[in-house]
Motif scaffolding. Sequence first.
Motif, short mmCIF file in Angstrom:
data_model
loop_
_atom_site.label_atom_id
_atom_site.label_comp_id
_atom_site.label_asym_id
_atom_site.label_seq_id
_atom_site.Cartn_x
_atom_site.Cartn_y
_atom_site.Cartn_z
N ASN A 178 0.85 -1.19 0.00
CA ASN A 178 0.00 0.00 0.00
C ASN A 178 0.89 1.25 0.00
O ASN A 178 2.11 1.16 0.09
N ALA A 179 0.28 2.40 -0.06
CA ALA A 179 1.03 3.66 -0.02
C ALA A 179 0.19 4.69 0.73
O ALA A 179 -0.85 4.37 1.31
N VAL A 180 0.64 5.90 0.72
CA VAL A 180 -0.06 6.99 1.41
C VAL A 180 0.13 8.27 0.61
O VAL A 180 1.17 8.47 -0.02
N VAL A 181 -0.90 9.09 0.60
CA VAL A 181 -0.78 10.42 -0.01
C VAL A 181 -0.18 11.32 1.06
O VAL A 181 -0.89 11.88 1.91
N ALA A 182 1.15 11.46 1.02
CA ALA A 182 1.85 12.17 2.09
C ALA A 182 1.37 13.61 2.25
O ALA A 182 1.37 14.15 3.36
#
Length: 497
Positions: A178-182
């Motif tokens: 997964n990732a994140v919108v920093a």
Amino acid sequence: MRYNIAMISDYFFPQPGGVESHIYQLSSKLIDRGHKVIIITHAYKGRTGVRYLTNGLKVYHVPFFVIYRETTFPTVFSFFPIFRDIIIRERIEIVHGHGSLSSLCNEAILHGRTMGLRAVFTDHSLFGFADAGSILTNKLLKFTLSDVDHVICVSHTCKENTVLRASLDPLMVSVIPNAVVAENFRPLNYVEPSEDGQTGTRLPPINLLGPDDTITIVVISRLFYNKGTDLLIAAIPRILASHKHVRFIIAGSGPKAIDLEQMVERNVLQDRVEMLGPVRHEEVRDVMVRGQIYLHPSLTEAFGTVIVEAASCGLYVVCTQVGGIPEVLPARMTQFAKPEEDDLVAATGRAIAALRANKVRTERFHDQVKMMYSWTDVAARTERVYEGISGALPEEEFYGIHAAGAWTATRGRAGVQSFALMDRLKRYYGCGIWAGKLFCLCVVIDYLIFVALEMIYPRSGIDIAKDWPKKRIDGSPNRDKFASLNRSRSSRHRDKR
């Protein structure tokens, strides 16, 4: 190459969660890369029919009966007619399902393969092998993944779990986290790093904590057993008794919320434990920046997107060392604990002591997380999977020269799955003495329903949906797109005349 993709799952917005966010962010980035993406999920309260989200992302809310935790009632075949209509209308080429327990996902992969579509499955969860629920889930997963082109897991631990549960060849499974919108999870007083190499990187001012300053511990989670709510209920009174200037903020809802409220009342902790109830995903950052520590007591977790979001907000993370969690963040950002009450209390105490002694530079966390996780990278790697299963990418390049040769020798086929009914039946027949025969029967019935639908409701009677107009990089409308639409309209008018 440009693909028409259908993301299918029971779990999507407005329900908050990691799977829901994953589907939305991945779909948006794939659209940015030039692909067409639609989402098929069930109807939520206040959300039915067809909706358009940002950048032309179309969502079909199918009216099906929900039985438990936003999962629809499994019917196997009743979803096929409306699924076929959507697939033909949107000219879908790849079906991408999410979630082992999603009925729509499992049924869509079966129907998609019957219709001659490529199928990808993403697993977001971990399951055991001993209890009755896990055994039934694993058998269902084996049925679904017996005829899938490729599987994506969000962590290496998740990959090992999925390979064992579904008896898959490891070469069929890729790990894409997964990732994140920093940008959406910045610390409260964040300062953008300077791009001037001479001045170096600018950091936010260090917030020094004194011995009498209050430390706030944040918990944002669904309040279910597998999320460690019972562990949290046992640990909170002990943590607050050992540390005078500590308080909790808890956000989330679920069946364990009543037990949590009773614990607060029983120990008279109303002034030190604030319960917010359910919060929307866009409100998560505002809750996180109110604290200094994020506590994640989960008993099982494949990835744990929320701990990445917490670190991006500048919080020191205390989490249980289970599942794929140890893969997510480096040790300098976390305090690990065993999924036990005593160890969780001790790990939280170590985190509090480290912050008071200013041994942890949490103001650096945001920039480090931004470099580690990116949805653009996730979309690019997922796109490569699509190219591999469609044959656009050579098998030797997609699986590796030696791996592809070994796979073909052991499995007796190339990397691209065959759509032939007999080949599909052979794959399902090997799922068990009795289950294999039942699975083959389901596939045959599914194929007969497909033939009947082709005769009763021919494809020529289904209107093709117009694609959402794309924009150029400079923001101006794509004139070629509108020109092609105008040519198609004028050709239809000539045919009518």
